[in-house]
Design a protein around this motif. Structure first.
Motif, PDB file in Angstrom:
ATOM      1  N   MET A 192      10.442   2.130   5.851  1.00 32.05           N
ATOM      2  CA  MET A 192      10.328   1.326   4.628  1.00 32.05           C
ATOM      3  C   MET A 192       9.540   0.059   4.908  1.00 32.05           C
ATOM      4  N   PRO A 193       8.484  -0.173   4.151  1.00 26.58           N
ATOM      5  CA  PRO A 193       7.649  -1.347   4.407  1.00 26.58           C
ATOM      6  C   PRO A 193       8.375  -2.666   4.134  1.00 26.58           C
ATOM      7  N   SER A 194       7.769  -3.767   4.621  1.00 29.34           N
ATOM      8  CA  SER A 194       8.349  -5.106   4.453  1.00 29.34           C
ATOM      9  C   SER A 194       7.961  -5.679   3.089  1.00 29.34           C
ATOM     10  N   PRO A 195       8.598  -6.773   2.666  1.00 31.31           N
ATOM     11  CA  PRO A 195       8.189  -7.429   1.409  1.00 31.31           C
ATOM     12  C   PRO A 195       6.721  -7.859   1.431  1.00 31.31           C
ATOM     13  N   PHE A 196       6.190  -8.190   2.614  1.00 28.31           N
ATOM     14  CA  PHE A 196       4.775  -8.601   2.694  1.00 28.31           C
ATOM     15  C   PHE A 196       3.862  -7.453   2.260  1.00 28.31           C
ATOM     16  N   GLY A 197       4.124  -6.271   2.835  1.00 32.17           N
ATOM     17  CA  GLY A 197       3.318  -5.100   2.485  1.00 32.17           C
ATOM     18  C   GLY A 197       3.429  -4.781   1.007  1.00 32.17           C
ATOM     19  N   HIS A 198       4.662  -4.850   0.479  1.00 31.93           N
ATOM     20  CA  HIS A 198       4.860  -4.534  -0.936  1.00 31.93           C
ATOM     21  C   HIS A 198       4.115  -5.518  -1.839  1.00 31.93           C
ATOM     22  N   SER A 199       4.134  -6.819  -1.474  1.00 33.48           N
ATOM     23  CA  SER A 199       3.484  -7.803  -2.351  1.00 33.48           C
ATOM     24  C   SER A 199       1.969  -7.603  -2.358  1.00 33.48           C
ATOM     25  N   ILE A 200       1.400  -7.260  -1.212  1.00 32.07           N
ATOM     26  CA  ILE A 200      -0.051  -7.009  -1.176  1.00 32.07           C
ATOM     27  C   ILE A 200      -0.389  -5.789  -2.031  1.00 32.07           C
ATOM     28  N   ALA A 201       0.463  -4.776  -1.972  1.00 25.67           N
ATOM     29  CA  ALA A 201       0.238  -3.581  -2.795  1.00 25.67           C
ATOM     30  C   ALA A 201       0.308  -3.933  -4.283  1.00 25.67           C
ATOM     31  N   GLY A 202       1.252  -4.801  -4.661  1.00 29.72           N
ATOM     32  CA  GLY A 202       1.374  -5.218  -6.065  1.00 29.72           C
ATOM     33  C   GLY A 202       0.136  -5.947  -6.540  1.00 29.72           C
TER      34      GLY A 202
END
Ligand code: ZN
Length: 199
Positions: free
Chosen positions: A1-11
């Motif tokens: 499961m990716p980190s919040p950093f990865g998720h925010s960049i994807a968003g």
């Protein structure tokens, strides 16, 4: 499961990709000389980055990767964004709703592509229609850990996971940014006239 950093960049990448979809995008363009914040799509882009992180708030209050990680939640986010859009920017409500829903859905895509060592692996992607757990098995993103955060093994594991996420997601976001700058450039003069109608 990716980190919040990865998720925010994807968003953020989803917000910029949505700006490539034809339609009325003049309001997403920025006239020359404005701040980076406005050029990046201001508050709506920030909202998309935040929405891409929010499914993991379930860690605080319920079982992880259940209904917050599902098509049901994506539909709810789209509905709420449409209501907010109709109130604050009625002409763009549909685009805002789709952008927000897509940004939220990007979280599910990243989780589905990642490693999950916490059983049952995967996410309840099709809640409320189906309670099965789904994961791709592609292991594109490493497992991150959210307990004992400040111990060396966890720090090392999370550092490696975040580095890999950045290596995959940052080039995608940069490419989308560059294409978006080109695509929106032709709307910038019109937006400038809207900003300063007297000129
Ligand atoms: Zn998640």
């Amino acid at each position: 499961m990716p980190s919040p950093f990865g998720h925010s960049i994807a968003g953020l990448a989803v917000a910029w990709a949505a700006d490539l979809v034809p339609g009325d995008r003049t309001w997403r363009a920025a006239p020359q000389g404005v701040s980076w914040y406005r050029r990046a799509g201001d508050g709506l882009s920030v909202v998309c980055a935040l929405l891409a992180m929010t499914p993991d708030l379930d860690l605080a209050f319920t079982r992880h990767r259940t209904y917050t990680h599902s098509v049901g939640a994506v539909a709810l986010v789209g509905l709420l964004a449409a209501v907010a859009g109709r109130r604050y920017a009625p002409r763009h409500a549909a685009r805002i709703a789709l952008m927000c829903a897509a940004a939220y859905a990007s979280h599910m895509l990243l989780d589905w592509l990642g490693v999950d060592l916490y059983p049952p692996p995967g996410l309840q992607l099709f809640w409320p229609f189906d309670s099965g757990w789904y994961i791709s098995g592609l292991d594109l993103f490493r497992q991150t850990r959210r307990e004992h955060l400040f111990t060396w093994p966890v720090l090392a594991q999370n550092f490696l996971a975040i580095a890999q996420e950045m290596a995959i997601l940052v080039p995608i976001a940069v490419a989308l940014w560059l294409v978006r700058v080109k695509a929106l450039a032709r709307f910038a003069p019109e937006q400038s006239r809207r900003d300063h109608p007297a000129q």
